[in-house]
Design a protein around this motif. Sequence first.
Motif, short mmCIF file in Angstrom:
data_model
loop_
_atom_site.label_atom_id
_atom_site.label_comp_id
_atom_site.label_asym_id
_atom_site.label_seq_id
_atom_site.Cartn_x
_atom_site.Cartn_y
_atom_site.Cartn_z
N MET A 1 0.85 -1.17 0.00
CA MET A 1 0.00 0.00 0.00
C MET A 1 0.90 1.23 0.00
O MET A 1 1.81 1.35 0.81
N GLU A 2 0.60 2.13 -0.88
CA GLU A 2 1.38 3.37 -0.99
C GLU A 2 0.81 4.45 -0.07
O GLU A 2 -0.41 4.59 0.04
N PRO A 3 1.69 5.24 0.54
CA PRO A 3 1.20 6.37 1.35
C PRO A 3 0.42 7.35 0.49
O PRO A 3 0.73 7.54 -0.68
N ARG A 4 -0.58 7.96 1.08
CA ARG A 4 -1.39 8.96 0.36
C ARG A 4 -0.61 10.26 0.18
O ARG A 4 -0.75 10.94 -0.83
N ILE A 5 0.15 10.63 1.21
CA ILE A 5 1.02 11.81 1.17
C ILE A 5 2.27 11.48 1.96
O ILE A 5 2.31 10.49 2.70
N THR A 6 3.26 12.33 1.84
CA THR A 6 4.44 12.22 2.68
C THR A 6 3.98 12.39 4.13
O THR A 6 2.97 13.03 4.40
N ASN A 7 4.73 11.86 5.05
CA ASN A 7 4.39 12.02 6.46
C ASN A 7 4.10 13.50 6.74
O ASN A 7 4.90 14.37 6.42
N PRO A 8 2.94 13.81 7.34
CA PRO A 8 2.58 15.21 7.58
C PRO A 8 3.62 16.00 8.37
O PRO A 8 3.77 17.20 8.17
N ALA A 9 4.33 15.36 9.27
CA ALA A 9 5.37 16.08 10.03
C ALA A 9 6.48 16.57 9.10
O ALA A 9 7.07 17.62 9.34
N THR B 1 -4.43 7.25 8.59
CA THR B 1 -5.16 8.06 7.62
C THR B 1 -4.36 8.27 6.34
O THR B 1 -4.90 8.22 5.23
N THR B 2 -3.06 8.49 6.50
CA THR B 2 -2.22 8.78 5.33
C THR B 2 -1.54 7.53 4.77
O THR B 2 -0.72 7.61 3.87
N ARG B 3 -1.88 6.37 5.35
CA ARG B 3 -1.37 5.07 4.92
C ARG B 3 0.16 4.97 4.97
O ARG B 3 0.81 4.48 4.04
N GLN B 4 0.70 5.41 6.08
CA GLN B 4 2.15 5.25 6.27
C GLN B 4 2.40 3.78 6.60
O GLN B 4 1.61 3.13 7.29
N SER B 5 3.49 3.24 6.11
CA SER B 5 3.78 1.83 6.36
C SER B 5 5.03 1.71 7.23
O SER B 5 5.82 2.63 7.34
N ALA B 6 5.15 0.54 7.81
CA ALA B 6 6.37 0.25 8.57
C ALA B 6 7.52 0.11 7.57
O ALA B 6 7.32 -0.38 6.46
N PRO B 7 8.72 0.53 7.96
CA PRO B 7 9.84 0.39 7.05
C PRO B 7 10.22 -1.08 6.88
O PRO B 7 9.97 -1.90 7.76
N GLN B 8 10.78 -1.39 5.75
CA GLN B 8 11.22 -2.77 5.50
C GLN B 8 12.59 -2.96 6.16
O GLN B 8 13.51 -2.21 5.90
N HIS B 9 12.68 -3.98 7.01
CA HIS B 9 13.92 -4.25 7.73
C HIS B 9 14.59 -5.53 7.27
O HIS B 9 15.59 -5.93 7.81
#
Length: 152
Positions: free
Chosen positions: A1-9, A142-150
């Motif tokens: 799943m792709e994020p909708r936007i860059t992390n808002p922060a 909400t913005t579909r942020q995902s966990a990083p791949q480790h």
Amino acid sequence: MEPRITNPAALLPDAVQAVNILYKTAHSAGVPNATLELVHLRASQINGCAPCVDSGARAMRKGGESDDRLFAVAVWRETPYFTEPERAALALAEAATRLADTPDAVPDAVWDAAAEHFTEQQLAAIVLWIATTNFFNRINVTTRQSAPQHWG
């Protein structure tokens, strides 16, 4: 799943300063760090926040947390791995995260159990940390942020 936007922060960098103040405040009231990390992990599990579950579990492991406790957070009631104060904080985290699930969102019994183990200042810090965690969870989900791949 792709994020909708860059992390808002990253898009609104002034928010980072406010978040850092919340973090520092919640972690300065004398609540054991392990308790705050457990609260963060449990609320993040409930909300399905992959980056927070991932970073929370990794931070706990790096801090020396056992796999037994990490693997059992979602079923903390049915395991022997948590202290009574931790159990009270986890129950408070669940109730405060699931506000809409019941008419008495945070029952007196849940609050009173936490108050048996923590001072008012510590309770304030736990509540602030639960709210901050839910804040992060809602942004990330909400913005579909995902966990990083480790892994490779």
